[in-house]
Every structure is written in structure tokens, then in C-alpha cells.
Design an enzyme around this catalytic site. Structure first.
Site, PDB file in Angstrom:
ATOM      1  N   GLU A 281       0.908  -1.388   0.011  1.00 24.71           N
ATOM      2  CA  GLU A 281      -0.032  -0.016  -0.102  1.00 24.71           C
ATOM      3  C   GLU A 281       0.939   1.192   0.013  1.00 24.71           C
ATOM      4  OE1 GLU A 281      -2.682  -0.335   3.175  1.00 24.71           O
ATOM      5  OE2 GLU A 281      -4.119  -1.931   2.088  1.00 24.71           O
TER       6      GLU A 281
ATOM      7  N   CYS B 200      -1.877  -4.909  -5.589  1.00 28.61           N
ATOM      8  CA  CYS B 200      -2.616  -5.902  -5.119  1.00 28.61           C
ATOM      9  C   CYS B 200      -1.240  -6.918  -5.127  1.00 28.61           C
ATOM     10  CB  CYS B 200      -3.757  -6.049  -5.702  1.00 28.61           C
ATOM     11  SG  CYS B 200      -5.215  -5.249  -5.688  1.00 28.61           S
TER      12      CYS B 200
ATOM     13  N   GLU C  66      -1.576  -9.916  -6.349  1.00 29.37           N
ATOM     14  CA  GLU C  66      -1.746 -10.524  -7.619  1.00 29.37           C
ATOM     15  C   GLU C  66      -0.867 -10.102  -8.590  1.00 29.37           C
ATOM     16  OE1 GLU C  66      -4.436  -9.663  -5.451  1.00 29.37           O
ATOM     17  OE2 GLU C  66      -6.017 -10.878  -6.090  1.00 29.37           O
TER      18      GLU C  66
ATOM     19  N   CYS D  45      -7.234  -6.244 -11.173  1.00 30.84           N
ATOM     20  CA  CYS D  45      -6.254  -7.771 -11.163  1.00 30.84           C
ATOM     21  C   CYS D  45      -6.752  -8.617 -12.196  1.00 30.84           C
ATOM     22  CB  CYS D  45      -6.075  -8.210  -9.935  1.00 30.84           C
ATOM     23  SG  CYS D  45      -5.324  -7.291  -8.529  1.00 30.84           S
TER      24      CYS D  45
END
Ligand code: THU
Length: 138
Positions: free
Chosen positions: A47, A56, A58, A97
């Protein structure tokens, strides 16, 4: 995918989750991406104080694998839960994603999620029907 391989991928995602940097949401996510040649790349969410700069788990795994020359993928396992809690509920990939997966992965790409002791397996085609694709640019 056979259960043994799915469990291996989920375990790698759980391990990767420890690397999350999520001081704003406190939600820790890990992902393990299986390349077609058998290599596995992992990622955790990172973050940023700007919020919009967060990435993220992924996409960390996918961009890392792509940056190392991989272009063909079979499956991704994802686990997520608040920091300090075991991931007992499914953590589905966000829309962003899914779109990034569709850049490199076919509609039969497998998305492996843990639901308690059960394993849920979806395909990218199921989670992102009617993906925006490069055909549409012409
Ligand atoms: N997050 C992921 O890393 N993957 C997902 O599939 C869902 C959400 C992250 C983004 C953000 O850091 C935190 O989880 C809360 O949304």
C-alpha cells in the site's frame, strides 16, 4: 488442478502474505502464480499513503513474473485476511487484477481460493466474462 498442487500454491500464497505492507487497510494478501514452465512467483499487497498507489498481491506476483521473462501462466492462488488472522474466507481478485490477468492468461487460467478447509477453483473466464481485449482496439 490436482489438490496436492493447489495446496502447494495456497501454502506459498500464505507464506508470501507475510510480506504484505498494508498499514492503511490492515488487510494482508498473498498470491502465488504458477508459470507454464512450473516456476512459481509470489507477491503480497503493497500500500501507499496516497491510497491510489497501492498494488494488490496478484499484480505484484504477475508483474514480477513478467519482468523475469514469463508470458505463459496456468494458475494463481490467493489468500487474504486482516493482519494477524488466518485467512479462512475466500479472497477474490479485484476487477483491476482480473483485467491484468487477462493480458497474459487464457480464459481457462485457474484461480485457486481457500474457503476454510475447502479449495475453490474458478477460471478467469468465469470471473471476467467479456474482458476488454486488444481486438477491440482495431
Ligand atoms: N487486495 C489485494 O492485494 N488483492 C485482492 O484480491 C483484494 C485486495 C489488497 C489491496 C489493499 O491493499 C487491501 O487488499 C485492501 O483492499
Amino acid at each position: 488442478m490436482d489438490r496436492k498442487k493447489a495446496v502447494e500454491l495456497l501454502n506459498k500464497a500464505k507464506e508470501a502474505r507475510n510480506g504484505a505492507y498494508a498499514p492503511y487497510s490492515n488487510f494482508y494478501v498473498g498470491a502465488a502464480l504458477l508459470c507454464s514452465d512450473g516456476e512459481i512467483y509470489t507477491g503480497a499487497n503493497v500500500e501507499n499513503v496516497s491510497y491510489g498507489g497501492a498494488i494488490c498481491a496478484e499484480r505484484v506476483a504477475i508483474t514480477n513474473a513478467v519482468a523475469h521473462g514469463h508470458r505463459s501462466f496456468e494458475a494463481i492462488a490467493i489468500v487474504g485476511a486482516p493482519k494477524g488472522q488466518a485467512p479462512t474466507h475466500t479472497c477474490v481478485p479485484c476487477g483491476f487484477c482480473r483485467q491484468v490477468m487477462s493480458e497474459f492468461c487464457a480464459s481457462d487460467f485457474k484461480i485457486i481460493l481457500a474457503d476454510g478447509n475447502d479449495i475453490k477453483e474458478y477460471t478467469l473466464g468465469e470471473l471476467l466474462p467479456h474482458a476488454f481485449s486488444s481486438d477491440m482496439l482495431n
